[in-house]
Motif scaffolding. Structure first.
Motif, short mmCIF file in Angstrom:
data_model
loop_
_atom_site.label_atom_id
_atom_site.label_comp_id
_atom_site.label_asym_id
_atom_site.label_seq_id
_atom_site.Cartn_x
_atom_site.Cartn_y
_atom_site.Cartn_z
N LEU A 17 0.44 -1.53 -0.04
CA LEU A 17 0.21 -0.53 0.15
C LEU A 17 0.82 0.99 0.51
N LEU A 62 2.89 2.37 2.74
CA LEU A 62 3.69 1.77 3.70
C LEU A 62 4.94 1.67 3.32
N GLU A 86 -14.10 -5.67 8.67
CA GLU A 86 -13.65 -4.63 9.62
C GLU A 86 -14.41 -3.53 9.95
N ILE A 91 -12.06 3.00 12.19
CA ILE A 91 -12.33 4.57 12.96
C ILE A 91 -13.11 5.25 11.43
N ALA A 92 -12.68 4.66 10.39
CA ALA A 92 -13.19 5.31 8.85
C ALA A 92 -14.70 4.51 9.06
N GLU A 93 -15.05 3.50 10.01
CA GLU A 93 -16.45 2.99 9.51
C GLU A 93 -16.86 3.32 10.79
N LEU A 94 -16.79 3.31 11.85
CA LEU A 94 -17.05 4.36 13.06
C LEU A 94 -17.26 5.81 12.68
N ILE A 95 -17.45 6.41 11.76
CA ILE A 95 -17.20 7.68 12.15
C ILE A 95 -18.62 8.24 11.17
N PRO A 96 -18.86 7.22 10.91
CA PRO A 96 -20.63 7.95 9.93
C PRO A 96 -21.30 6.44 10.47
N GLU A 123 -25.91 -0.64 11.20
CA GLU A 123 -26.28 0.32 10.40
C GLU A 123 -26.79 0.49 9.70
N SER A 175 -3.09 -6.73 4.47
CA SER A 175 -3.58 -5.56 4.18
C SER A 175 -2.92 -4.51 3.92
N TYR A 176 -1.40 -5.20 4.00
CA TYR A 176 -0.60 -4.63 3.64
C TYR A 176 -0.67 -4.48 1.87
N THR A 198 -8.06 -7.51 1.22
CA THR A 198 -8.51 -7.96 2.92
C THR A 198 -9.29 -9.06 2.72
#
Lengths: 221, 1243
Positions: free
Chosen positions: B151, B154, B276, B279-284, B344, B627-628, B632
């Motif tokens: 990615l 990295l 997974e 945080i990115a999913e958690l925020i919305p 969700e 994920s590197y 996924t």
């Protein structure tokens, strides 16, 4: 030592609320922050679609898109949110439908939901995506707005915004991260439309407070 | 009748009947509904609990086939995710290496340098392994998982993780799998450590990935006890080839046999990873939930007019939630398995279903006539809204059905849930919520009923419990003047928002609780996610139950029994890494000497702990590894093949050969730096850091506190003096400021209730119903003069009684010495001074006189036409001495101690009688009617202007008590007086207004001015000398100033303002008594007026309205309705207007905008008197007390009780003196209250 001069410095809170300019500034600020917040969150939703797993530095991806996008969204929402009550006022047909905060919250939730759907749900093709989103957006308008001015302004701004975005993209100022170009073009106008309706709803609700205060003032005078 | 109308009628009728049903049988219906909810939710038990932990499934290796994509019906135990090929097959080669025999010449680095060095040859072996059979040649290259770019984020790992090739990781990756680099590396540990993440990190680190085992188990450390190095070579394979893997396994086993290895190699572990939530999913997600809660909040806030708002709000939320659960349960029951992420879509479902119907129902039911029966109310409310409810439901169903035809599976599923949810929500609304509503309404009616009935009828009698024989006695007051701080009714007060938030936080201890909960959650997360924590433990538990873990414990055998000293069990207790200096000692003592450091040869043992390498690892290492490469593992699975054990024994020679030249130099400090010590050191470091962080946090909070709460806390920029501690509000949250010494000074003397009160700052004049006027020193509270209503003086025998009561028997033992005209009445000034708190002695009053109503002052026989002042004091028969004797007899001894010696006044008595008070009376020519009562009184300078009911205006000398002048031009009673400079304005009952001028026989320039009294707003009042002849002339009389009696008269700033019952306010100029304006605007009689030097004019009327006027133009500035009933009192400060009304409400208005800032609900029957001490200190009179309020916030600062028997005696009049004292009437007494802090401010 007249009445007016001796009392000019008192009642800070109430005086601020009643002051029209300050009120507009306050409303604009609130709308701006709402716009920035929604832009960030929805951007995150869209980012998720393309990258499922994040490298350790997740939060940087929130700001990975151009920095000027959230402020632009914020200013646009402030503009729209202030414009809606103005237009209502000019046309002389005040918005009557469900003027309460719970309805506004519902509207915001549905708007986020539309975004969520466009980001998470896999559609068979882009036409289907466009049609679904259009239906959802119009449903949003029907449920929460139902005013002709709202519809007109929404469509106009959505078209304008889409056009501006396309121009930006063609001029290379801004790029879609998604490789699927048509995908984004198909949801963009609908999202814009729904966003305009939502922000307009918030703006009208905020303006309601000013109206109340002004009416009280008139009543007192 | 159209179909629509008929339908509407039918629906309405059906709802009506339904409402009747619900209200009639509430309990059975609630039970039935709960039962149906539970039934519908039953299928939910089958659904797996939500969680993101990986799921493990084990199969055998022999008969392994790639699972089909289609679910195989016959295999029940297979999990649903076990379909299709895995993302990768993971083959691990578990290497355990040790240098043996351990030699004392070896340095600690040797423990791991050569074992790690062996990885390169192993890698070589693995990479070059080729399996050839009939189908062709297979090598690792053809089977392994090919990876491409890392990615973009990295880049720093680029040199370490493989790129563009097989995904094969091992410790060799640190040195790019090159032996030369490894050999050149002088500090292996540094190389390994430099890729470790800094700071706190709970996810897997690179080291875990490359070594493949937990950090603690690698043995790559200078302080390793066992001197066994463990690491894995991890190969990710894209396809499974049992023959190639079998040959690889055989080859490695052959090369490096593991003799005692009992690891089972017949099981394959499949690990499934859930989606997974980053945080990115958690925020919305969090955003949607916040919006949802805001929606619920704003919705339930609208529930009003019910008994229990919270209960109904809860019922509404329960309705929606259980309808959702029912929907999911029903869908599951009929075979539809939810594929959407429940968390969700949940907020959206709630929003779609909505709380609107519930609210509409509540509103409709609540707005039905209250006097109806509950049943009928419910039924009516339901049927009123039936049509709109049905329309709503139909519309929503229609919209959702449209959504169903989008033919997008996810949306279809959502719509299906929503439809079922809507229907079940409708069901619940109709049955559950309606019933709850009916119960609530019934409760409310019961409560109303209780309130309406008398207390004994509605409430059961409180049973006197054995523990509490009586009600709790009121808190004892040691003296009647103790200040008790009343718990303010904060609910009625409108505090500023900031304070309310703070109070709320303080009351609920929200911050502490949040921190506590947060800490607990955090610890829980740590425990759960910690690699050595609960999670792995649980995983181990799970896998032990699986067939994989049933192998039992293999025998724990030593590998190399070459060295007899190497007792495997003793290795634990032996300190490692002996320093080279003690080697000879070791040799001499031998290896079996107790307590001595013995070089122990490392043992390589294969235990059950090595069984599954993946178990010891944080299972998230696989997702992070993949994920590197942007692969996924969410919702997918990997298959972990049985590990290949490799045992390496290295000779000391080899270890020494592979040494880097610097290794020996890099020896650790030879001081036995045990791991314990190191741990201690880390502990200290952590403790120091924690301490520093804590201190920093405290400092930060302190700074925050200073920023948020500046020193002039709560002053809000009002230029007001600092607040003393005593003035801080006592709140209901436990904080009560120390009681400051505000003690009321009781001025006793009047025999009846005080009617008029006037003050000019220095003196204080009061007049009671009996007509007696007393003049007091406003500073000290001394009684200076008494002007009795002389008509009563001669009222035969009762005169003695009167004065007996009028004068305090304790301090005035000679009541009969007092004559009406006695100007030196308070000659015993020392006594008046010395015992201001006479109240304390009242209980000693003989019971003889207590029961009798004190009506004597009213008895007026009016025997004589002569003014009593001209009569000798001893004129009538006086029972005074007789009564006095009775007093003396009954007085208890302690009170006698306070009695001044009765002999002291004795010599004076004749002098009192002889005092030439009979100076030429201006009024002497005509007989005056003394029996008329004083209706209005004013005090300026040393002149008391008293307006009598007979229409007479009298001017008395306040100091000498002599009548200076009187005017009898008017016949109508004087209702109000204003005394301004040398002008007196009198308002009369017939609505006329008389202007008088007070003239002395001296030019005005010679008038003495008394010391400027404090405030600049008041003009200094002239002091009329006693020898001056004062003339009071009627300069102008405005007949018919008002159509009705004048109720209020105020004069300030050269204006006289009158308010009358004819609804108008008039403004006159004082100089020429010219009417400037007639202000019309009230729709009731004027009850109160305020005007001050700044020409602020406010008026309040019987209509509850308050008008603010511009005195210069006569225009109305604002007009507000604030009270139900009369406005009883009005005061203005520079920023606000304070009004009190008959409705016991005190309203504070913004003066500029006329907007009500807040209101204070007082107790019923509170006095209506108001006073403003300073810009932010308001004082109100109550039942036997005065209360001080902070005007900025509406806080009750303090309540000062005036006496013990506070009940029934309200403070009706309240004057604020210039020295910040407050004078108020308290029955027949006057009370002088000093406010110390304000005094200080004025100083």
């Amino acid at each position: 030592h007249t009445w007016n001069s001796s009392v000019s410095q008192v009642g800070p809170y109430i005086a601020v609320i009643t002051n029209r300019t300050t009120n507009v500034v306050i409303r604009g600020t609130m709308l701006f922050s709402v716009g920035v917040f929604l832009a960030l969150v929805l951007n995150l939703l869209q980012v998720q679609r393309n990258v499922t797993l994040f490298p350790p530095d997740v939060l940087s991806s929130v700001f990975s898109s151009a920095w000027w996008v959230p402020p632009c969204c914020g200013s646009a929402s402030a503009l729209i949110g202030l414009l809606y009550p103005c237009i209502d006022h000019c046309l002389g047909e005040p918005h009557k439908l469900k003027r309460e905060w719970s309805s506004v919250m519902r509207c915001v939730a549905v708007f986020v939901g539309i975004n969520h759907a466009s980001a998470k749900v896999d559609f068979a093709n882009n036409v289907q995506l466009s049609l679904t989103l259009a239906a959802l957006s119009i449903g949003l308008w029907w449920t929460f707005d139902r005013s002709r001015s709202g519809f007109g302004l929404g469509v106009g701004i959505a078209l304008l915004a889409t056009l501006v975005t396309q121009l930006l993209v063609y001029n290379g100022v801004f790029q879609y991260t998604s490789p699927d170009f048509l995908y984004i073009r198909s949801w963009l106008p609908c999202i814009f439309f729904a966003g305009v309706i939502t922000i307009g709803n918030i703006g009208r609700q905020l303006a309601l407070y000013e109206c109340k205060v002004v009416q009280e003032k008139i009543h007192q005078d | 009748m159209t179909v629509r109308e008929r339908l509407r009628q039918n629906i309405s009728a059906a709802f009506y009947r339904h409402g009747l049903l619900c209200a009639s049988y509430p309990v059975p219906i609630v039970l039935f509904t709960s039962a149906s909810i539970l039934t519908c939710c039953y299928p939910l038990l089958k659904l797996p609990l939500p969680g993101t932990g990986p799921v493990v499934f084990t199969t055998g290796v022999r008969d392994y086939t790639i699972p089909y994509h289609e679910p195989q019906g016959e295999i029940g135990e297979r999990p649903e995710w076990y379909r299709g090929p895995p993302v990768a097959y993971i083959q691990q080669v578990l290497v355990k290496a040790a240098v043996s025999p351990w030699d004392n010449t070896l340095v600690p680095v040797d423990v791991f340098r050569s074992p790690i060095g062996r990885v390169f040859s192993l890698l070589e072996e693995i990479r070059n392994h080729v399996y050839t059979d009939s189908s062709g040649v297979r090598s690792l290259e053809s089977l392994c998982l090919q990876v491409t770019d890392l990615l973009p984020g990295l880049r720093r790992m680029q040199t370490i993780l493989p790129e563009h090739g097989c995904l094969l990781v091992s410790p060799g990756n640190y040195w790019q799998n090159q032996r030369d680099l490894f050999d050149l590396d002088s500090d292996l540990l540094k190389t390994i450590h430099q890729h470790e993440p800094k700071g706190f990190h709970i996810s897997t680190s690179l080291r875990d990935l490359l070594f493949g085992v937990m950090k603690e188990h690698t043995g790559v450390s200078l302080y390793s006890k066992k001197r066994v190095v463990t690491y894995t070579i991890t190969i990710a394979l894209s396809s499974y080839d049992p023959r190639f893997l079998g040959s690889l396994r055989a080859r490695l086993k052959q090369l490096h046999p593991s003799l005692n290895c009992t690891l089972r190699d017949d099981h394959m572990v499949h690990v499934h990873f859930k989606e997974e939530i980053g945080i990115a999913e958690l925020i919305p997600l969090v955003t949607t939930y916040i919006i949802l809660f805001a929606y619920i909040y704003f919705s339930t806030r609208k529930i009003d007019m019910v008994k229990s708002k919270w209960g109904l709000a809860l019922a509404a939320v329960v309705t929606v939630l259980s309808s959702l659960l029912m929907s999911v349960g029903l869908c599951t029951l009929f075979g539809l398995t939810p594929t959407l992420n429940g968390g969700e879509i949940f907020p959206y479902l709630v929003v779609v279903i909505g709380l609107e119907n519930v609210l509409v129902l509540t509103k409709s039911v609540v707005s039905t006539p209250v006097d109806l029966e509950v049943k009928l109310r419910i039924a009516q409310g339901l049927s009123n809204e039936s049509w709109s409810i049905m329309k709503n439901v139909a519309t929503e169903l229609g919209i959702i059905l449209i959504g169903y035809f989008t033919l997008v599976p996810a949306i279809q599923e959502f719509c299906l849930f929503a439809v079922v949810g809507l229907v079940s929500d409708f069901f619940l609304q109709m049955f559950f919520f309606t019933t709850v509503l009916s119960i609530d309404i019934r409760r409310m009616e019961l409560a109303d009923l209780n309130r309406r009935l008398p207390a004994e009828a509605g409430m059961p009698q409180p049973k006197p419990g054995p523990l509490r024989p009586r009600e709790t006695p009121p808190p004892p007051r040691q003296s009647p003047h103790t200040i008790t701080l009343q718990a303010p009714a904060f609910r009625n007060l409108r505090l500023p928002k900031r304070l309310r938030v703070v109070y709320f936080l303080a009351r609920t201890r929200l911050a502490q609780r949040i921190i506590m909960v947060g800490t607990v959650i955090w610890i829980g997360i740590l425990v759960y996610t910690d690699p050595a924590g609960l999670r792995t433990y649980l995983a181990a538990q799970v896998s032990e139950q699986s067939p994989l873990g049933e192998s039992g414990l293999p025998p724990h055998l030593g590998v190399a029994p070459v060295f007899p000293g190497g007792d495997p069990t003793s290795t634990l207790s032996v300190l490692p890494a002996p320093e080279p200096t003690i080697i000879p000692e070791n040799h001499s003592n031998g290896h079996d000497s107790l307590g001595h450091i013995t070089p122990v040869s490392p043992q390589i043992s294969w235990g059950p702990e090595d069984e599954d390498g993946w178990k010891h690892l944080y299972l998230r290492q696989w997702p992070s590894l993949f994920s590197y490469y942007n692969i996924t593992l969410a919702k997918r699975y990997i298959s972990i093949l049985p590990v290949i054990p490799v045992t390496l024994h290295l000779s000391p020679q080899e270890a020494i050969e592979t040494r880097h030249p610097q290794d020996t130099r890099h020896q650790p400090p030879p001081i036995p730096r045990t791991p314990d010590q190191q741990n201690d050191l880390t502990l200290y470091k952590v403790a120091a850091l924690g301490l520093a962080a804590g201190v920093l946090l405290v400092l930060l909070l302190f700074c925050l506190y200073r920023v948020l709460c500046p020193r002039n806390y709560g002053q809000n920029g009002v230029p007001h003096g600092r607040r003393r501690r005593g003035d801080l509000p006592c709140d209901e949250y436990g904080y009560s400021p120390p009681v400051s010494e505000i003690s009321p000074l009781l001025l006793r003397g009047h025999s009846m209730d005080i009617e008029c009160l006037a003050s000019d700052g220095m003196l204080l004049a009061s007049c009671c119903l009996a007509g007696q006027i007393r003049v007091w020193d406003a500073q000290t509270g001394d009684c200076l003069t008494i002007i009795p209503n002389n008509g009563l003086r001669r009222s035969s025998s009762s005169g003695g009684w009167e004065h007996r009561d009028g004068w305090d028997p304790m301090t005035m033992p000679e009541p009969d010495t007092l004559s009406g005209a006695d100007t030196g009445a308070c000659l015993e000034g020392a006594e008046c001074d010395g015992y201001p708190l006479r109240r304390r002695l009242t209980p000693s009053r003989p019971a003889l006189f207590v029961d009798q109503p004190d009506l004597t002052p009213l008895i007026d026989t009016n025997f004589s036409e002569l003014p009593p002042s001209q009569k000798p004091p001893k004129n009538g028969f006086d029972f005074g001495e007789l009564v006095d004797r009775a007093y003396q007899e009954h007085e208890p001894s302690p009170s006698l101690a306070f009695t001044p010696s009765p002999t002291a006044p004795q010599p004076r008595r004749p002098s009192v009688g002889d005092q030439p008070v009979m100076s030429p009376d201006p009024c002497s020519p005509g007989p005056t009617d003394w029996d008329s009562s004083v209706w209005a009184m004013e005090l300026r300078g040393n002149l008391i202007a008293a307006g009598r009911s007979s229409g007479k205006l009298e001017l008395w000398d306040a100091v000498e008590g002599s009548l200076r002048c009187c005017n009898e031009d008017g016949v109508s009673g004087i209702t109000a007086l204003a005394f301004h400079n040398n002008r007196i304005v009198a308002a009369r009952l017939n609505g006329s207004l008389d202007f008088f001028t007070v003239e002395t026989n001296k030019p005005l320039g010679l008038l003495q001015y008394r010391g400027a009294p404090g405030r600049g707003s008041m003009p200094p009042s002239p002091c009329y000398r006693s020898e001056d002849v004062i003339n009071c002339q009627l300069t102008r009389s405005v007949q018919c100033a008002h159509q009705k009696p004048i109720t209020v008269l105020r004069a300030a700033a050269g204006r006289v303002v009158t308010g009358s019952q004819d609804h108008t306010v008039r403004v006159y100029r004082l100089e020429d008594s010219c009417c400037l304006f007639t202000l019309q605007g009230h729709s009731g009689g004027i009850t109160s007026i305020y005007i001050d030097q700044t020409m602020v004019l406010a008026s309040g009327g019987q209509d509850g309205a308050i008008c603010l006027w511009d005195v210069l133009t006569g225009s109305r500035v604002s007009h507000v309705y604030g009270h139900r009933g009369d406005v009883t009192s009005l005061v203005c400060t520079t920023s606000c207007v304070i009004s009190s009304g008959l409705d016991d409400l005190i309203c504070i208005w913004d003066r500029s905008t006329g907007i009500k800032l807040y209101s204070i609900q007082q107790e019923v029957g509170c006095g209506a008197s108001l006073g403003v001490i300073s810009e932010s200190l308001l004082v109100t009179g109550g039942q036997g007390c005065v209360s001080f309020w902070d005007l900025n916030f509406g806080d009750l600062l303090q309540t000062v009780y005036l006496g013990q028997n506070s009940e029934g005696q309200g403070v009706r009049q309240l004057l604020v003196l210039e020295n910040a004292a407050i004078v108020c009437d308290f029955g027949s007494e006057l009370s002088l209250v000093y406010v110390p802090s304000v005094l200080e401010k004025l100083d």
